[in-house]
Design a protein around this motif. Structure first.
Motif, short mmCIF file in Angstrom:
data_model
loop_
_atom_site.label_atom_id
_atom_site.label_comp_id
_atom_site.label_asym_id
_atom_site.label_seq_id
_atom_site.Cartn_x
_atom_site.Cartn_y
_atom_site.Cartn_z
N UNK A 45 0.83 -1.21 0.00
CA UNK A 45 0.00 0.00 0.00
C UNK A 45 0.86 1.25 0.00
N UNK A 46 1.82 1.28 0.90
CA UNK A 46 2.65 2.48 1.03
C UNK A 46 3.54 2.71 -0.19
N UNK A 47 3.94 1.65 -0.85
CA UNK A 47 4.80 1.78 -2.03
C UNK A 47 4.01 1.85 -3.34
N UNK A 48 2.69 1.86 -3.25
CA UNK A 48 1.86 2.02 -4.44
C UNK A 48 1.71 0.78 -5.29
N UNK A 49 2.02 -0.38 -4.75
CA UNK A 49 1.88 -1.63 -5.51
C UNK A 49 0.50 -2.25 -5.33
N UNK A 50 -0.29 -1.69 -4.41
CA UNK A 50 -1.66 -2.17 -4.18
C UNK A 50 -2.51 -0.97 -3.79
N UNK A 51 -3.80 -1.03 -4.11
CA UNK A 51 -4.71 0.07 -3.75
C UNK A 51 -5.51 -0.25 -2.50
N UNK A 52 -5.60 -1.52 -2.14
CA UNK A 52 -6.39 -1.91 -0.98
C UNK A 52 -7.88 -1.83 -1.27
N UNK A 53 -8.67 -2.13 -0.25
CA UNK A 53 -10.12 -2.02 -0.37
C UNK A 53 -10.63 -1.28 0.86
N UNK A 54 -11.92 -1.10 0.94
CA UNK A 54 -12.48 -0.31 2.03
C UNK A 54 -12.20 -0.95 3.39
N UNK A 55 -12.19 -2.28 3.44
CA UNK A 55 -11.90 -2.97 4.70
C UNK A 55 -10.46 -2.72 5.14
N UNK A 56 -9.55 -2.72 4.19
CA UNK A 56 -8.15 -2.45 4.48
C UNK A 56 -7.98 -1.05 5.06
N UNK A 57 -8.57 -0.05 4.40
CA UNK A 57 -8.42 1.34 4.85
C UNK A 57 -9.16 1.57 6.17
N UNK A 58 -10.24 0.84 6.39
CA UNK A 58 -10.95 0.92 7.66
C UNK A 58 -10.06 0.41 8.79
N UNK A 59 -9.37 -0.70 8.56
CA UNK A 59 -8.45 -1.25 9.56
C UNK A 59 -7.31 -0.27 9.85
N UNK A 60 -6.80 0.37 8.82
CA UNK A 60 -5.71 1.35 9.00
C UNK A 60 -6.20 2.56 9.78
N UNK A 61 -7.38 3.05 9.46
CA UNK A 61 -7.93 4.20 10.19
C UNK A 61 -8.04 3.88 11.67
N UNK A 62 -8.51 2.69 11.99
CA UNK A 62 -8.61 2.29 13.40
C UNK A 62 -7.23 2.17 14.03
N UNK A 63 -6.27 1.62 13.31
CA UNK A 63 -4.92 1.48 13.86
C UNK A 63 -4.33 2.86 14.18
N UNK A 64 -4.56 3.83 13.32
CA UNK A 64 -4.04 5.19 13.54
C UNK A 64 -4.94 6.02 14.45
N UNK A 65 -6.15 5.52 14.73
CA UNK A 65 -7.15 6.24 15.52
C UNK A 65 -7.47 7.60 14.89
N UNK A 66 -7.73 7.55 13.58
CA UNK A 66 -8.13 8.75 12.84
C UNK A 66 -9.41 8.44 12.07
#
Length: 87
Positions: A45-66
């Motif tokens: 994700x960070x290197x632009x080799x994948x775009x992820x999906x809504x579940x992925x970004x939801x998990x990241x938002x929770x991890x960052x608490x944003x």
């Protein structure tokens, strides 16, 4: 004639991900542990080799608490976000 929508700014999205991770001083392993995602997924994700999906970004938002908007809002960095034309 169809109206073409602007392309999402995937570069800004990955830059936002990298900024949030670096601001916290987290390694890829730490973010993977906190989000429940695979280390390879976080790196891709960070290197632009994948775009992820809504579940992925939801998990990241929770991890960052944003709010998820803080992450996904970067997608509209190069154009006016939807719903803001009438304001």
């Amino acid at each position: 004639m169809p109206i073409l929508q602007p392309d999402p700014d995937l570069t800004a999205l990955r830059v936002t991900l990298a900024r949030l991770r670096n601001d916290r001083g987290w390694t890829f392993d730490e973010l993977a542990d906190r989000s429940g995602l695979a280390r390879r997924t976080v790196i891709d994700l960070e290197h632009g080799r994948a775009a992820g999906n809504i579940t992925t970004w939801h998990a990241l938002a929770h991890a960052f608490d944003v709010p998820i908007e803080e992450l996904l809002g970067a997608l509209c960095g190069n154009h006016t976000p939807p719903g803001s034309h009438g304001t």
